[in-house]
Design a protein around this motif. Structure first.
Motif, PDB file in Angstrom:
ATOM      1  N   PRO A 146      51.231   5.287  19.175  1.00 16.97           N
ATOM      2  CA  PRO A 146      50.723   6.628  19.652  1.00 16.97           C
ATOM      3  C   PRO A 146      50.049   6.530  20.957  1.00 16.97           C
ATOM      4  CG  PRO A 146      49.002   5.491  18.169  1.00 16.97           C
ATOM      5  CD  PRO A 146      50.430   4.899  18.098  1.00 16.97           C
ATOM      6  N   PHE A 147      49.432   5.417  21.434  1.00 13.99           N
ATOM      7  CA  PHE A 147      48.694   5.474  22.686  1.00 13.99           C
ATOM      8  C   PHE A 147      49.618   5.355  23.968  1.00 13.99           C
ATOM      9  CE2 PHE A 147      46.090   3.084  26.173  1.00 13.99           C
ATOM     10  CZ  PHE A 147      45.036   4.081  26.014  1.00 13.99           C
ATOM     11  N   TYR A 148      50.942   4.526  23.681  1.00 12.99           N
ATOM     12  CA  TYR A 148      51.825   4.716  24.918  1.00 12.99           C
ATOM     13  C   TYR A 148      53.115   5.423  24.612  1.00 12.99           C
ATOM     14  CZ  TYR A 148      48.920   0.909  26.646  1.00 12.99           C
ATOM     15  OH  TYR A 148      47.984   0.263  27.488  1.00 12.99           O
ATOM     16  N   ARG A 149      52.804   6.371  23.276  1.00  7.41           N
ATOM     17  CA  ARG A 149      54.121   7.144  23.132  1.00  7.41           C
ATOM     18  C   ARG A 149      55.415   6.364  22.919  1.00  7.41           C
ATOM     19  NH1 ARG A 149      54.157  11.938  26.440  1.00  7.41           N
ATOM     20  NH2 ARG A 149      55.859  12.517  25.010  1.00  7.41           N
ATOM     21  N   ILE A 150      55.349   5.109  22.678  1.00  6.94           N
ATOM     22  CA  ILE A 150      56.829   4.430  22.688  1.00  6.94           C
ATOM     23  C   ILE A 150      57.982   4.949  21.881  1.00  6.94           C
ATOM     24  CG2 ILE A 150      57.509   2.247  21.835  1.00  6.94           C
ATOM     25  CD1 ILE A 150      54.661   1.018  22.112  1.00  6.94           C
ATOM     26  N   LYS A 151      58.694   5.161  22.705  1.00 10.89           N
ATOM     27  CA  LYS A 151      60.114   5.454  22.441  1.00 10.89           C
ATOM     28  C   LYS A 151      61.088   4.332  22.227  1.00 10.89           C
ATOM     29  CE  LYS A 151      63.908   8.781  23.204  1.00 10.89           C
ATOM     30  NZ  LYS A 151      64.464   9.783  24.124  1.00 10.89           N
ATOM     31  N   PRO A 160      55.488   3.671  33.342  1.00  7.44           N
ATOM     32  CA  PRO A 160      54.457   2.727  33.294  1.00  7.44           C
ATOM     33  C   PRO A 160      53.489   2.702  32.005  1.00  7.44           C
ATOM     34  CG  PRO A 160      53.921   4.781  34.378  1.00  7.44           C
ATOM     35  CD  PRO A 160      55.328   4.888  33.845  1.00  7.44           C
ATOM     36  N   TYR A 161      52.730   1.500  31.881  1.00  9.89           N
ATOM     37  CA  TYR A 161      51.846   1.660  30.713  1.00  9.89           C
ATOM     38  C   TYR A 161      50.801   2.410  31.046  1.00  9.89           C
ATOM     39  CZ  TYR A 161      53.868  -2.722  28.412  1.00  9.89           C
ATOM     40  OH  TYR A 161      54.692  -3.314  27.753  1.00  9.89           O
ATOM     41  N   LYS A 162      50.413   3.711  30.899  1.00 13.70           N
ATOM     42  CA  LYS A 162      49.563   4.768  31.014  1.00 13.70           C
ATOM     43  C   LYS A 162      49.360   5.258  29.648  1.00 13.70           C
ATOM     44  CE  LYS A 162      49.178   5.368  36.001  1.00 13.70           C
ATOM     45  NZ  LYS A 162      50.538   5.721  36.691  1.00 13.70           N
ATOM     46  N   PRO A 163      48.022   5.636  29.284  1.00 15.65           N
ATOM     47  CA  PRO A 163      47.856   6.373  28.110  1.00 15.65           C
ATOM     48  C   PRO A 163      48.609   7.594  27.988  1.00 15.65           C
ATOM     49  CG  PRO A 163      45.778   5.276  28.938  1.00 15.65           C
ATOM     50  CD  PRO A 163      46.875   5.055  30.148  1.00 15.65           C
ATOM     51  N   PHE A 164      49.107   7.774  26.803  1.00 18.89           N
ATOM     52  CA  PHE A 164      49.878   9.009  26.543  1.00 18.89           C
ATOM     53  C   PHE A 164      51.086   9.513  27.510  1.00 18.89           C
ATOM     54  CE2 PHE A 164      45.199   8.788  25.083  1.00 18.89           C
ATOM     55  CZ  PHE A 164      45.499   8.771  23.889  1.00 18.89           C
ATOM     56  N   LYS A 165      51.319   8.526  28.373  1.00 10.48           N
ATOM     57  CA  LYS A 165      52.617   8.751  29.030  1.00 10.48           C
ATOM     58  C   LYS A 165      53.588   7.841  28.488  1.00 10.48           C
ATOM     59  CE  LYS A 165      51.538  10.393  33.419  1.00 10.48           C
ATOM     60  NZ  LYS A 165      51.437  11.701  33.266  1.00 10.48           N
ATOM     61  N   GLN A 166      54.793   8.381  28.081  1.00  8.78           N
ATOM     62  CA  GLN A 166      55.960   7.772  27.415  1.00  8.78           C
ATOM     63  C   GLN A 166      56.257   6.339  27.967  1.00  8.78           C
ATOM     64  OE1 GLN A 166      60.169   9.104  26.573  1.00  8.78           O
ATOM     65  NE2 GLN A 166      59.157   9.661  24.662  1.00  8.78           N
ATOM     66  N   LEU A 167      56.133   5.465  27.268  1.00 15.07           N
ATOM     67  CA  LEU A 167      57.001   3.842  27.438  1.00 15.07           C
ATOM     68  C   LEU A 167      58.051   3.829  26.661  1.00 15.07           C
ATOM     69  CD1 LEU A 167      55.923   1.386  28.954  1.00 15.07           C
ATOM     70  CD2 LEU A 167      55.267   0.624  26.643  1.00 15.07           C
ATOM     71  N   LYS A 168      59.396   3.349  27.407  1.00 14.70           N
ATOM     72  CA  LYS A 168      60.553   3.170  26.521  1.00 14.70           C
ATOM     73  C   LYS A 168      61.030   1.673  26.412  1.00 14.70           C
ATOM     74  CE  LYS A 168      62.597   7.435  28.643  1.00 14.70           C
ATOM     75  NZ  LYS A 168      63.595   7.715  29.474  1.00 14.70           N
ATOM     76  N   VAL A 169      61.299   1.397  25.384  1.00 12.29           N
ATOM     77  CA  VAL A 169      61.925  -0.196  25.131  1.00 12.29           C
ATOM     78  C   VAL A 169      63.372   0.297  24.640  1.00 12.29           C
ATOM     79  CG1 VAL A 169      61.793  -2.191  23.901  1.00 12.29           C
ATOM     80  CG2 VAL A 169      59.704  -0.872  24.311  1.00 12.29           C
ATOM     81  N   VAL A 170      64.120  -0.234  25.734  1.00 13.02           N
ATOM     82  CA  VAL A 170      65.789  -0.052  25.405  1.00 13.02           C
ATOM     83  C   VAL A 170      66.439  -1.418  25.106  1.00 13.02           C
ATOM     84  CG1 VAL A 170      67.747   0.905  26.473  1.00 13.02           C
ATOM     85  CG2 VAL A 170      65.708   1.670  27.374  1.00 13.02           C
ATOM     86  N   TYR A 171      67.071  -1.401  23.922  1.00  9.04           N
ATOM     87  CA  TYR A 171      68.043  -2.497  23.488  1.00  9.04           C
ATOM     88  C   TYR A 171      69.485  -2.197  23.910  1.00  9.04           C
ATOM     89  CZ  TYR A 171      63.741  -4.490  21.085  1.00  9.04           C
ATOM     90  OH  TYR A 171      62.436  -4.917  20.932  1.00  9.04           O
ATOM     91  N   GLY A 172      69.949  -3.108  24.661  1.00  8.39           N
ATOM     92  CA  GLY A 172      71.501  -2.833  25.054  1.00  8.39           C
ATOM     93  C   GLY A 172      72.396  -3.513  24.026  1.00  8.39           C
TER      94      GLY A 172
END
Length: 193
Positions: free
Chosen positions: A17-22, A147-159
């Protein structure tokens, strides 16, 4: 003591929730067999973020200095991390990583060797290519897009997994294979930014 499941649950509850990880491309991750997971490095939080988004347990190679810090020295081994001496050939860490890959485990490393100061992908070190060629495993490129900013989306992409067979057959150099891995990570960053 295995703290991995507890650590994963706690970090997931906070970071998602904090980094809205997608998470993108999780379906690309092999369900079994040895996997060398190669990720760009933009923040100290990269290992736990990759750990919670990866569908399998990741054995991270971490700089030896972290194992000397009061709290981390007891936590890190219990979350499957193992130490590596930076800037030199660490035979013990090499053996450990190759053994884990042979056992069908996931070994996570940051080919850049250190965090990127500006968030741009740096040149990868030959160690990634060495493990990719010598390990009996597929190579998974992964990109963390901040970036790692509170409530801004952080993406983790697996190729998609990189097949190492052609490189092993023609005895490619570790440097060449590292360059191939880094190019795949760069592609993930560019197509998902």
């Amino acid at each position: 003591m295995n703290l991995y499941p507890l650590g994963k649950a706690l970090c997931s509850a906070i970071f998602y929730p904090f980094y809205r990880i997608k998470v993108i491309g999780k379906e690309n991750f092999p369900k079994d067999g040895g996997v060398l997971l190669c990720t760009n490095h933009i923040d100290n939080l990269d290992p736990p973020v990759v750990g919670i988004t990866c569908p399998r347990t990741v054995h991270f190679m971490a700089k030896e200095e972290l194992f000397e810090l009061p709290i981390l020295k007891s936590v890190l081994p219990n979350v499957k991390a193992f130490p590596v001496k930076r800037g030199m050939s660490d035979r013990q860490a090499m053996r450990k990583a190759l053994t884990l890959l042979k056992e069908g485990k996931v070994v996570g490393l940051f080919p850049e060797g250190t965090r990127s100061k500006d968030g741009q992908l740096q040149k990868g070190l030959a160690g990634a290519g060495f493990f990719a060629l010598r390990g009996d495993a597929v190579v998974m490129p992964c990109a963390i897009i901040g970036p790692y900013k509170p409530f801004k989306q952080l993406k983790v992409v697996y190729g998609k997994p990189i097949d190492m067979a052609p490189y092993r057959e023609r005895k490619a150099s570790a440097e060449e294979v590292t360059a191939v891995i880094m190019a795949e990570i760069q592609k993930l960053i560019e197509t998902n930014n």
